[in-house]
Design a protein around this motif. Structure first.
Motif, short mmCIF file in Angstrom:
data_model
loop_
_atom_site.label_atom_id
_atom_site.label_comp_id
_atom_site.label_asym_id
_atom_site.label_seq_id
_atom_site.Cartn_x
_atom_site.Cartn_y
_atom_site.Cartn_z
N THR A 1 0.80 -1.15 -0.02
CA THR A 1 -0.04 -0.05 -0.02
C THR A 1 0.67 1.24 0.16
O THR A 1 2.22 1.14 0.28
CB THR A 1 -0.88 -0.01 1.28
N LEU A 2 0.16 2.38 -0.03
CA LEU A 2 1.06 3.69 -0.21
C LEU A 2 1.73 3.88 1.16
O LEU A 2 2.73 4.37 1.17
CB LEU A 2 -0.05 4.74 -0.40
N ALA A 3 0.99 3.43 2.17
CA ALA A 3 1.43 3.54 3.61
C ALA A 3 2.51 2.86 3.86
O ALA A 3 3.58 3.11 4.51
CB ALA A 3 0.50 3.62 4.49
N GLU A 4 2.69 1.67 3.39
CA GLU A 4 3.53 0.56 3.56
C GLU A 4 5.06 1.21 2.65
O GLU A 4 5.98 0.79 3.14
CB GLU A 4 3.26 -0.72 2.94
N ALA A 5 4.75 1.57 1.63
CA ALA A 5 5.76 1.97 0.65
C ALA A 5 6.30 3.39 1.37
O ALA A 5 7.81 3.53 1.33
CB ALA A 5 5.21 2.37 -0.54
N MET A 6 5.54 4.04 1.81
CA MET A 6 6.17 5.31 2.63
C MET A 6 6.82 4.90 3.91
O MET A 6 8.31 5.42 4.04
CB MET A 6 5.19 6.14 3.28
N GLU A 7 6.50 3.88 4.85
CA GLU A 7 7.13 3.34 5.75
C GLU A 7 8.61 2.87 5.44
O GLU A 7 9.51 2.94 6.18
CB GLU A 7 6.41 2.39 6.36
#
Length: 204
Positions: free
Chosen positions: A174-180
């Motif tokens: 997800t976008l949040a996982e890619a950011m993290e």
């Protein structure tokens, strides 16, 4: 040719004027001078790719790590797609925002996808062919994939049945996982120091 900046800064919709007669039609799919005038810098092609897909195929959301980075000039040369750009540049004033365009072989429209912005599409017809003119050659290990069905993005694909996806796209973070994970480019690394105002450029 008309070049208009979208709601995602640095991403453009290009519409070609078609000249038709009894033989068929002619149009300019890309003009370097018009694009450079809109972008404020040259777009230098380094590789050209094609994808051919059956109807209801979902490809994306794809980007390339910075460096090397990769800008794309995307055209539907056969068939039709619902094309979506997503701003993945951390710190961008439009981070997470998306732009939807309908691209088909008859309309003469293309999209310019700047570095750090994600791109994907859903095919609306069988045997749809997309041409990608890109600013850097393929470098293994630099691809960034975001789940196109990420519920937090809630992209409006509008499919009526589950789409055909590659295993890689279906299992993308997800976008949040890619950011993290620190995969995404920073806004200040991929845009000029002086932000430009949205503009339309006409080429004769």
């Amino acid at each position: 040719m008309r070049v208009v900046e979208t709601a995602v800064p640095g991403a453009f919709l290009i519409t070609s004027e078609k000249i038709r007669d009894e033989r068929g039609e002619f149009y300019e799919a890309m003009r370097g001078d018009a694009l450079q005038s809109a972008l404020g810098h040259a777009f230098e092609p380094r590789q050209i790719n094609y994808s051919v897909s059956r109807r209801n195929t979902l490809r994306g959301i794809h980007s390339v790590a910075v460096p090397p980075g990769q800008a794309k000039y995307v055209t539907c040369v056969r068939g039709a797609v619902r094309d979506i750009l997503v701003d993945l540049r951390v710190g961008s004033p439009t981070f997470r925002h998306y732009v939807v365009n309908e691209l088909d072989a008859d309309a003469g429209r293309s999209v310019y996808v700047p570095e750090g912005v994600g791109h994907g599409f859903l095919t609306l017809l069988d045997d749809t062919c997309i041409c990608y003119v890109v600013s850097s050659v393929y470098v293994p290990g630099t691809q960034i994939d975001i789940d196109p069905l990420d519920p937090d993005l809630a992209l409006p694909w509008d499919f009526s049945e589950p789409p055909l996806m590659s295993p890689k796209d279906a299992s993308a973070p997800t976008l949040a996982e890619a950011m993290e994970a620190g995969l995404l480019a920073a806004w200040h690394d991929v845009v000029p120091a002086r932000p430009r105002k949205a503009q339309a450029v006409e080429a004769p």
